[in-house]
Design an enzyme around this catalytic site. Structure first.
Site, mmCIF file in Angstrom:
data_model
loop_
_atom_site.group_PDB
_atom_site.id
_atom_site.type_symbol
_atom_site.label_atom_id
_atom_site.label_comp_id
_atom_site.label_asym_id
_atom_site.label_seq_id
_atom_site.Cartn_x
_atom_site.Cartn_y
_atom_site.Cartn_z
ATOM 1 N N ARG A 259 -29.306 -21.673 -6.855
ATOM 2 C CA ARG A 259 -30.392 -22.544 -7.290
ATOM 3 C C ARG A 259 -31.690 -22.243 -6.560
ATOM 4 O O ARG A 259 -32.693 -22.911 -6.773
ATOM 5 C CB ARG A 259 -29.977 -23.975 -6.999
ATOM 6 N N LYS B 182 -24.996 -28.165 -18.010
ATOM 7 C CA LYS B 182 -24.270 -27.099 -17.288
ATOM 8 C C LYS B 182 -22.798 -27.465 -17.117
ATOM 9 O O LYS B 182 -21.910 -26.680 -17.427
ATOM 10 C CB LYS B 182 -24.886 -26.875 -15.887
ATOM 11 N N ARG C 12 -24.992 -40.932 -18.918
ATOM 12 C CA ARG C 12 -23.827 -40.113 -18.522
ATOM 13 C C ARG C 12 -22.777 -40.945 -17.789
ATOM 14 O O ARG C 12 -23.096 -41.720 -16.901
ATOM 15 C CB ARG C 12 -24.299 -38.979 -17.612
ATOM 16 N N ARG D 137 -35.216 -35.177 -8.376
ATOM 17 C CA ARG D 137 -34.426 -33.960 -8.645
ATOM 18 C C ARG D 137 -35.215 -33.016 -9.547
ATOM 19 O O ARG D 137 -35.211 -31.805 -9.343
ATOM 20 C CB ARG D 137 -33.082 -34.329 -9.281
ATOM 21 N N ARG E 245 -23.022 -41.594 -11.647
ATOM 22 C CA ARG E 245 -23.288 -40.935 -10.374
ATOM 23 C C ARG E 245 -24.368 -41.669 -9.588
ATOM 24 O O ARG E 245 -25.318 -42.162 -10.158
ATOM 25 C CB ARG E 245 -23.746 -39.485 -10.637
HETATM 26 P P1 AP5 Z 1 -24.056 -32.513 -17.808
HETATM 27 O O1 AP5 Z 1 -23.240 -31.418 -18.414
HETATM 28 O O2 AP5 Z 1 -23.387 -33.457 -16.883
HETATM 29 O O3 AP5 Z 1 -25.388 -31.901 -17.170
HETATM 30 P P2 AP5 Z 1 -25.593 -30.971 -15.896
HETATM 31 O O4 AP5 Z 1 -26.507 -29.868 -16.309
HETATM 32 O O5 AP5 Z 1 -24.271 -30.585 -15.289
HETATM 33 O O6 AP5 Z 1 -26.423 -31.974 -14.994
HETATM 34 P P3 AP5 Z 1 -26.258 -32.376 -13.457
HETATM 35 O O7 AP5 Z 1 -26.933 -33.686 -13.288
HETATM 36 O O8 AP5 Z 1 -24.841 -32.256 -13.010
HETATM 37 O O9 AP5 Z 1 -27.093 -31.246 -12.809
HETATM 38 P P4 AP5 Z 1 -27.725 -31.234 -11.433
HETATM 39 O O10 AP5 Z 1 -28.038 -29.803 -11.331
HETATM 40 O O11 AP5 Z 1 -28.862 -32.134 -11.259
HETATM 41 O O12 AP5 Z 1 -26.587 -31.819 -10.457
HETATM 42 P P5 AP5 Z 1 -25.461 -31.129 -9.564
HETATM 43 O O13 AP5 Z 1 -24.252 -31.945 -9.619
HETATM 44 O O14 AP5 Z 1 -25.354 -29.693 -9.898
HETATM 45 O O15 AP5 Z 1 -24.727 -33.317 -19.038
HETATM 46 C C1 AP5 Z 1 -25.536 -34.463 -18.794
HETATM 47 C C2 AP5 Z 1 -25.264 -35.544 -19.867
HETATM 48 O O16 AP5 Z 1 -25.730 -35.067 -21.118
HETATM 49 C C3 AP5 Z 1 -23.783 -35.871 -20.065
HETATM 50 O O17 AP5 Z 1 -23.649 -37.236 -20.304
HETATM 51 C C4 AP5 Z 1 -23.370 -35.037 -21.285
HETATM 52 O O18 AP5 Z 1 -22.335 -35.667 -22.021
HETATM 53 C C5 AP5 Z 1 -24.681 -34.997 -22.084
HETATM 54 N N1 AP5 Z 1 -24.869 -33.749 -22.815
HETATM 55 C C6 AP5 Z 1 -24.613 -32.489 -22.348
HETATM 56 N N2 AP5 Z 1 -24.938 -31.568 -23.283
HETATM 57 C C7 AP5 Z 1 -25.437 -32.263 -24.345
HETATM 58 C C8 AP5 Z 1 -25.956 -31.875 -25.628
HETATM 59 N N3 AP5 Z 1 -26.025 -30.579 -25.996
HETATM 60 N N4 AP5 Z 1 -26.383 -32.848 -26.471
HETATM 61 C C9 AP5 Z 1 -26.312 -34.143 -26.109
HETATM 62 N N5 AP5 Z 1 -25.812 -34.594 -24.918
HETATM 63 C C10 AP5 Z 1 -25.395 -33.651 -24.047
HETATM 64 O O19 AP5 Z 1 -26.100 -31.241 -8.119
HETATM 65 C C11 AP5 Z 1 -26.175 -32.504 -7.463
HETATM 66 C C12 AP5 Z 1 -26.923 -32.356 -6.155
HETATM 67 O O20 AP5 Z 1 -26.194 -31.492 -5.258
HETATM 68 C C13 AP5 Z 1 -28.317 -31.716 -6.250
HETATM 69 O O21 AP5 Z 1 -29.283 -32.682 -6.604
HETATM 70 C C14 AP5 Z 1 -28.498 -31.142 -4.842
HETATM 71 O O22 AP5 Z 1 -28.857 -32.164 -3.932
HETATM 72 C C15 AP5 Z 1 -27.084 -30.672 -4.494
HETATM 73 N N6 AP5 Z 1 -26.865 -29.272 -4.894
HETATM 74 C C16 AP5 Z 1 -26.022 -28.833 -5.877
HETATM 75 N N7 AP5 Z 1 -26.067 -27.496 -5.961
HETATM 76 C C17 AP5 Z 1 -26.944 -27.062 -5.021
HETATM 77 C C18 AP5 Z 1 -27.406 -25.771 -4.643
HETATM 78 N N8 AP5 Z 1 -26.980 -24.649 -5.245
HETATM 79 N N9 AP5 Z 1 -28.318 -25.704 -3.632
HETATM 80 C C19 AP5 Z 1 -28.740 -26.806 -2.999
HETATM 81 N N10 AP5 Z 1 -28.349 -28.067 -3.325
HETATM 82 C C20 AP5 Z 1 -27.449 -28.192 -4.329
HETATM 83 MG MG MG Z 2 -23.288 -31.062 -13.510
#
Ligand code: AP5
Ligand code: MG
Length: 231
Positions: free
Chosen positions: A101, A26, A140, A184, A173
């Protein structure tokens, strides 16, 4: 003149939503699309991490949930995100990453947008099998300065450990430890699937094969938008 999604340009903002499990890509796609389309990238996880780093009450409220791999409660998350969406930076539109989410968040967002005559234009659901996701987050690395995301195997920086854009030392992270990643996935995938179902009822979900290369996923998204504009 079209807006890139088949409609005529108007005051309505172009709002796209990226959905996917932990590590689906994402943030990677949102950052590329935001540059390509000139839309602000709003990521709920980044907002929580910035609040945590700044030691604000919002960060403190989110801390225990993030450390446990759980969702931060809706009442905290919705207020925070709506504030960001109302800022001038989002006047041209926004790419939403990680919000909504839960169905509660989705309904709150839909209602807020509807009251301004707006709506989410497309939901881009990036699908990736769990074993691939776990490998992705383990490799990552992120720039704490500009937020650019790398992967040690699939998208490495030019100089190991340094950001290509500003040379800052890359970090991993805190919530990418294997036990937190498992939590998660367990806790956050079911509500995410309910959000996909919610928007499928509105017929606005595009399912994307997230196992393709980063560039291929971006191209599929941009091509699907161009195809809509051409119709
Ligand atoms: P990356 O693009 O970083 O993946 P991502 O989908 O952004 O993953 P996140 O870990 O950020 O998602 P998340 O939803 O768990 O965490 P968030 O920060 O939103 O890609 C991952 C890796 O893969 C990278 O190294 C990249 O280079 C590689 N990659 C990407 N695409 C690729 C491809 N096509 N091929 C190969 N490699 C690839 O949330 C964190 C925390 O915040 C949550 O756990 C929760 O506690 C809280 N939170 C956030 N939003 C909410 C909400 N709306 N409601 C409640 N709690 C929330
Ligand atoms: Mg992310």
């Amino acid at each position: 003149m079209t807006d890139g999604l088949g409609g005529h340009a108007s005051a309505e903002r172009l709002i796209l939503l990226l959905v996917g499990a932990v590590g689906a890509g994402k943030g990677t796609q949102a950052s590329l699309l935001s540059r390509e389309l000139g839309l602000v990238h709003l990521a709920s996880g980044n907002l929580f991490r910035a609040a945590l780093a700044a030691g604000t009450p919002l960060g403190e409220a989110a801390r225990e949930y993030m450390e446990a791999g759980a969702l931060v409660p809706d009442e905290v998350t919705i207020a925070m995100f709506m504030e960001e969406l109302a800022r001038p930076a989002a006047d041209a539109g926004a790419i939403l990453d990680g919000f909504p989410r839960t169905v509660g968040q989705a309904k709150a967002l839909d209602d807020t947008l509807a009251s301004a005559g707006e709506r989410i234009r497309r939901v881009l659901y990036i699908e990736v099998p769990t074993d691939v996701l776990v490998r992705r987050v383990a490799g990552r690395w992120i720039c704490p300065q500009c937020g650019t995301t790398y992967h040690e195997d699939t998208d490495p920086p030019d100089i190991p450990g340094r950001c290509d854009r500003d040379g800052t030392a890359l970090r991993q992270r805190d919530d990418d430890r294997p036990e937190v990643v498992r939590a998660r996935l367990d806790k956050q995938v079911p509500p995410m699937l309910a959000v996909v179902e919610h928007y499928e009822r509105a017929g606005i979900v595009d399912r994307l094969d997230g196992t393709q290369s980063i560039e291929a996923v971006t191209n599929v998204i941009l091509a699907s938008m161009g195809a809509r504009a051409a119709r």
